[in-house]
Enzyme design. Structure first.
Site, PDB file in Angstrom:
ATOM      1  N   HIS A   1       0.843  -1.201   0.000  1.00 58.66           N
ATOM      2  CA  HIS A   1       0.000   0.000   0.000  1.00 58.66           C
ATOM      3  C   HIS A   1       0.877   1.251   0.000  1.00 58.66           C
ATOM      4  O   HIS A   1       1.828   1.339   0.774  1.00 58.66           O
ATOM      5  CB  HIS A   1      -0.914   0.010   1.230  1.00 58.66           C
TER       6      HIS A   1
ATOM      7  N   TYR B   1      -9.027   5.573   8.067  1.00 59.22           N
ATOM      8  CA  TYR B   1      -9.185   5.779   9.504  1.00 59.22           C
ATOM      9  C   TYR B   1     -10.165   6.932   9.655  1.00 59.22           C
ATOM     10  O   TYR B   1      -9.850   8.061   9.269  1.00 59.22           O
ATOM     11  CB  TYR B   1      -7.855   6.172  10.152  1.00 59.22           C
TER      12      TYR B   1
ATOM     13  N   PRO C   1      -4.159  -0.407  18.700  1.00 61.00           N
ATOM     14  CA  PRO C   1      -3.941  -0.782  17.300  1.00 61.00           C
ATOM     15  C   PRO C   1      -3.991   0.377  16.300  1.00 61.00           C
ATOM     16  O   PRO C   1      -3.672   0.179  15.126  1.00 61.00           O
ATOM     17  CB  PRO C   1      -5.068  -1.780  17.016  1.00 61.00           C
TER      18      PRO C   1
ATOM     19  N   LYS D   1       1.077  -0.844  15.044  1.00 57.25           N
ATOM     20  CA  LYS D   1       2.466  -1.007  15.465  1.00 57.25           C
ATOM     21  C   LYS D   1       2.767  -2.298  16.248  1.00 57.25           C
ATOM     22  O   LYS D   1       3.930  -2.670  16.400  1.00 57.25           O
ATOM     23  CB  LYS D   1       2.896   0.192  16.344  1.00 57.25           C
TER      24      LYS D   1
ATOM     25  N   TYR E   1       4.336   5.932  10.426  1.00 57.80           N
ATOM     26  CA  TYR E   1       3.424   4.850  10.030  1.00 57.80           C
ATOM     27  C   TYR E   1       4.174   3.756   9.277  1.00 57.80           C
ATOM     28  O   TYR E   1       3.976   2.563   9.531  1.00 57.80           O
ATOM     29  CB  TYR E   1       2.274   5.397   9.176  1.00 57.80           C
TER      30      TYR E   1
HETATM   31  P1  RFL Z   1       1.330 -13.093  21.151  1.00 55.67           P
HETATM   32  O1  RFL Z   1       0.810 -13.058  19.753  1.00 55.67           O
HETATM   33  O2  RFL Z   1       0.413 -12.763  22.247  1.00 55.67           O
HETATM   34  O3  RFL Z   1       1.937 -14.544  21.368  1.00 55.67           O
HETATM   35  C1  RFL Z   1       2.328 -14.988  22.641  1.00 55.67           C
HETATM   36  C2  RFL Z   1       2.249 -16.500  22.655  1.00 55.67           C
HETATM   37  O4  RFL Z   1       2.658 -16.974  23.919  1.00 55.67           O
HETATM   38  C3  RFL Z   1       1.771 -17.985  24.356  1.00 55.67           C
HETATM   39  N1  RFL Z   1       1.831 -18.023  25.832  1.00 55.67           N
HETATM   40  C4  RFL Z   1       2.495 -18.963  26.514  1.00 55.67           C
HETATM   41  N2  RFL Z   1       3.198 -20.028  26.119  1.00 55.67           N
HETATM   42  C5  RFL Z   1       3.753 -20.786  27.071  1.00 55.67           C
HETATM   43  N3  RFL Z   1       3.620 -20.545  28.404  1.00 55.67           N
HETATM   44  C6  RFL Z   1       2.915 -19.490  28.843  1.00 55.67           C
HETATM   45  N4  RFL Z   1       2.787 -19.239  30.157  1.00 55.67           N
HETATM   46  C7  RFL Z   1       2.316 -18.639  27.881  1.00 55.67           C
HETATM   47  N5  RFL Z   1       1.554 -17.523  27.967  1.00 55.67           N
HETATM   48  C8  RFL Z   1       1.279 -17.163  26.706  1.00 55.67           C
HETATM   49  C9  RFL Z   1       0.424 -17.572  23.803  1.00 55.67           C
HETATM   50  O5  RFL Z   1      -0.461 -18.696  23.681  1.00 55.67           O
HETATM   51  C10 RFL Z   1       0.828 -16.978  22.449  1.00 55.67           C
HETATM   52  O6  RFL Z   1       0.789 -17.948  21.410  1.00 55.67           O
HETATM   53  O7  RFL Z   1       2.607 -12.129  21.303  1.00 55.67           O
HETATM   54  P2  RFL Z   1       3.791 -11.821  20.295  1.00 55.67           P
HETATM   55  O8  RFL Z   1       4.317 -13.076  19.671  1.00 55.67           O
HETATM   56  O9  RFL Z   1       4.710 -10.901  21.005  1.00 55.67           O
HETATM   57  O10 RFL Z   1       3.105 -11.043  19.064  1.00 55.67           O
HETATM   58  C11 RFL Z   1       2.595  -9.777  19.248  1.00 55.67           C
HETATM   59  C12 RFL Z   1       1.383  -9.557  18.366  1.00 55.67           C
HETATM   60  O11 RFL Z   1       0.526 -10.663  18.430  1.00 55.67           O
HETATM   61  C13 RFL Z   1       0.631  -8.309  18.797  1.00 55.67           C
HETATM   62  O12 RFL Z   1       1.515  -7.221  19.013  1.00 55.67           O
HETATM   63  C14 RFL Z   1      -0.398  -7.832  17.816  1.00 55.67           C
HETATM   64  O13 RFL Z   1      -1.266  -8.836  17.390  1.00 55.67           O
HETATM   65  C15 RFL Z   1      -1.187  -6.726  18.528  1.00 55.67           C
HETATM   66  N6  RFL Z   1      -2.477  -6.561  17.932  1.00 55.67           N
HETATM   67  C16 RFL Z   1      -2.540  -5.858  16.794  1.00 55.67           C
HETATM   68  N7  RFL Z   1      -1.406  -5.309  16.295  1.00 55.67           N
HETATM   69  C17 RFL Z   1      -1.433  -4.621  15.159  1.00 55.67           C
HETATM   70  O14 RFL Z   1      -0.373  -4.165  14.691  1.00 55.67           O
HETATM   71  N8  RFL Z   1      -2.647  -4.448  14.497  1.00 55.67           N
HETATM   72  C18 RFL Z   1      -3.821  -5.008  14.972  1.00 55.67           C
HETATM   73  O15 RFL Z   1      -4.851  -4.880  14.361  1.00 55.67           O
HETATM   74  C19 RFL Z   1      -3.800  -5.730  16.163  1.00 55.67           C
HETATM   75  N9  RFL Z   1      -4.922  -6.289  16.665  1.00 55.67           N
HETATM   76  C20 RFL Z   1      -3.622  -7.124  18.517  1.00 55.67           C
HETATM   77  C21 RFL Z   1      -4.849  -6.992  17.843  1.00 55.67           C
HETATM   78  C22 RFL Z   1      -3.574  -7.798  19.737  1.00 55.67           C
HETATM   79  C23 RFL Z   1      -4.702  -8.361  20.324  1.00 55.67           C
HETATM   80  N10 RFL Z   1      -4.581  -8.979  21.627  1.00 55.67           N
HETATM   81  C24 RFL Z   1      -3.303  -9.326  22.165  1.00 55.67           C
HETATM   82  C25 RFL Z   1      -5.604  -9.084  22.567  1.00 55.67           C
HETATM   83  C26 RFL Z   1      -5.983  -7.578  18.388  1.00 55.67           C
HETATM   84  C27 RFL Z   1      -5.930  -8.265  19.622  1.00 55.67           C
HETATM   85  C28 RFL Z   1      -7.212  -8.892  20.119  1.00 55.67           C
HETATM   86  C1  PHB Z   2      -6.028  -4.562  10.526  1.00 58.49           C
HETATM   87  O1  PHB Z   2      -6.088  -4.745   9.296  1.00 58.49           O
HETATM   88  O2  PHB Z   2      -6.397  -5.420  11.321  1.00 58.49           O
HETATM   89  C2  PHB Z   2      -5.512  -3.267  11.033  1.00 58.49           C
HETATM   90  C3  PHB Z   2      -4.973  -2.352  10.154  1.00 58.49           C
HETATM   91  C4  PHB Z   2      -4.491  -1.137  10.629  1.00 58.49           C
HETATM   92  C5  PHB Z   2      -4.570  -0.860  11.977  1.00 58.49           C
HETATM   93  C6  PHB Z   2      -5.098  -1.780  12.857  1.00 58.49           C
HETATM   94  C7  PHB Z   2      -5.579  -2.998  12.385  1.00 58.49           C
HETATM   95  O3  PHB Z   2      -4.129   0.354  12.434  1.00 58.49           O
END
Ligand code: RFL
Ligand code: PHB
Length: 389
Positions: free
Chosen positions: A72, A200, A292, A296, A384
């Site tokens: 993008h 956004y 989110p 980042k 960004y």
């Molecule tokens: P994760 O993805 O949470 O993975 C951690 C892993 O550790 C496991 N775990 C354990 N394993 C062994 N023993 C334990 N005691 C454990 N406790 C936990 C878990 O099962 C899991 O598999 O962290 P990681 O790898 O650092 O990755 C980070 C990303 O996942 C996170 O920053 C993003 O997904 C944040 N996030 C979003 N980021 C964006 O940039 N855009 C988004 O749209 C976005 N949406 C989100 C999100 C995070 C969410 N969370 C955490 C609630 C939406 C949600 C719902």
């Molecule tokens: C998404 O596609 O899930 C998404 C994209 C941009 C954001 C947050 C989430 O800032």
């Protein structure tokens, strides 16, 4: 069992770290609490900074992303009156990549299978010991038996609710937090995107984001009160609310369909310091959470991995400890900048309950400034698309 680096958590941070270390000949064991299917079913991030794309390429997992990801060049920020285009390509020469976290994680698991690394699923009661000794160890329960894994280093990649961060004594840990008074309700739907770039939208009815995964899969969000439950939101209610929060010309083009996933995520900013405790290093969501709005979260996890994997290779193979000594300070510098950007985007684009007229004027002025100043747009674009690692 013995390994060089014990990695707690098989999410994107843990898998990417394991992949990069194994490629360089450093042995790892990944301990993951959930099943692989469960890790892959969590719908989360969608936007990759170019630095993250390059790191995934370096890890040897970029082939499918190159085929199926969508680069993008920009995005839109709007309120009910103004529509501001942020042209990343023109302002910074760089792009971002639309490629979902589930795809990244799938590619990483497949790559780990291909090189035959050890990923143990279904571990419970993980505890981390002897972090101040030459050899540390991790204990866990697997298939009913208590196991012990000896290692030189531990990478805490176990997310916000994991055990790694809490292994650092409370009095030695600083935590910084801001909890926002709303969440995001997100849906996935197999429909074509309402626009070819992300929108956004800070409407008078609240925030909405139009994102996508591919040409027939959208990820759309609306800001909701924290008290709302997914069950309160029928598909019809979601589409009605979403369409009144996006610009009217986009709403006129909106194609709706059944949701295939629907979830609510609270918004939070959180940082724990330090990121190192003896032989243990915190990575990704284990150490920090961003709202989110700036896209980042996953990208910060990738930059942590970038700093740590090089440092661990040096420490394990070359004997130089400088990288691991500097990891916490280096990673935190970038983390705090991403915290600032995500907080600023969140403040600019959401309506806060009970906010006063002054706050509303500040939000409007920020958007007007972006509309009229290329310097302001370049600053936003630079953040960004991702600050350099
Ligand atoms: P994760 O993805 O949470 O993975 C951690 C892993 O550790 C496991 N775990 C354990 N394993 C062994 N023993 C334990 N005691 C454990 N406790 C936990 C878990 O099962 C899991 O598999 O962290 P990681 O790898 O650092 O990755 C980070 C990303 O996942 C996170 O920053 C993003 O997904 C944040 N996030 C979003 N980021 C964006 O940039 N855009 C988004 O749209 C976005 N949406 C989100 C999100 C995070 C969410 N969370 C955490 C609630 C939406 C949600 C719902
Ligand atoms: C998404 O596609 O899930 C998404 C994209 C941009 C954001 C947050 C989430 O800032």
């Amino acid at each position: 069992m013995k390994t060089q680096v014990a990695i707690i958590g098989g999410g994107p941070s843990g898998l990417l770290l394991s992949q990069l270390l194994n490629k360089a000949g450093v042995e790892t064991v990944v301990l993951e609490r959930s099943t692989r299917a469960h890790v892959l079913s969590r719908i989360r991030a969608g936007i990759l900074e170019w630095g993250t794309v390059e790191l995934l390429n370096e890890a040897g997992v970029g082939a499918r992303m190159a085929q199926e990801g969508i680069p993008h060049d920009g995005c839109y920020l709007t309120d009910d009156e103004l529509m501001v285009h942020i042209d990343f390509k023109e302002l910074t020469g760089k792009q971002v990549m639309v490629y979902g976290q589930t795809e990244v994680t799938t590619d990483l698991y497949n790559a780990q299978d291909a090189i035959g690394t050890t990923v143990i699923h279904g571990v419970e009661d993980v505890s981390i010991h002897d972090l101040d000794q030459a050899t540390s160890y991790v204990e866990f329960t697997h298939e009913g038996a208590r196991k012990r894994l000896e290692c030189l280093y531990v990478a805490g990649c176990d997310g916000f609710h994991g055990v790694s961060r809490r292994t650092i004594p409370e009095e030695k840990r600083s935590e910084f937090e801001r909890v926002y008074p709303f969440g995001w309700l997100g849906i996935l739907s197999e429909t074509p995107p309402v626009h070819d770039e992300l929108i956004y939208s800070n409407s008078r009815h609240g925030f909405a984001l139009a994102s996508m995964r591919n040409e027939n899969l959208v990820r759309y969000y609306v800001q909701v009160p924290l008290s709302d439950k997914v069950e309160d939101w029928s598909d019809q209610r979601f589409w009605d609310e979403f369409s009144r929060r996006i610009p009217s010309d986009a709403a006129a083009r909106l194609i709706t369909g059944p949701s295939i996933e629907k979830s609510i995520a609270p918004l939070r900013s959180f940082v724990a310091e330090p990121l190192r405790w003896g032989n243990m290093f915190l990575v990704g969501d284990a150490a920090h959470i961003v709202p989110p709005t700036g896209a980042k979260g996953l990208n910060l996890a990738a930059s942590d991995v970038y700093y740590l994997y090089k440092a661990l290779i040096d420490a394990v193979k070359g004997g130089s400890k400088t990288g691991i000594d500097e990891y916490s300070a280096r990673a935190l510098e970038r983390i705090w900048k991403a915290m600032r950007f995500s907080w600023q985007m969140t403040t600019m684009l959401h309506r806060f309950d009970g906010e006063d007229a002054f706050a509303e004027q500040m939000r409007k002025a920020t958007l007007t400034h972006l509309a009229t100043s290329e310097t302001a747009r370049r600053d936003l674009a630079e953040n960004y698309i991702g600050l350099p690692f």
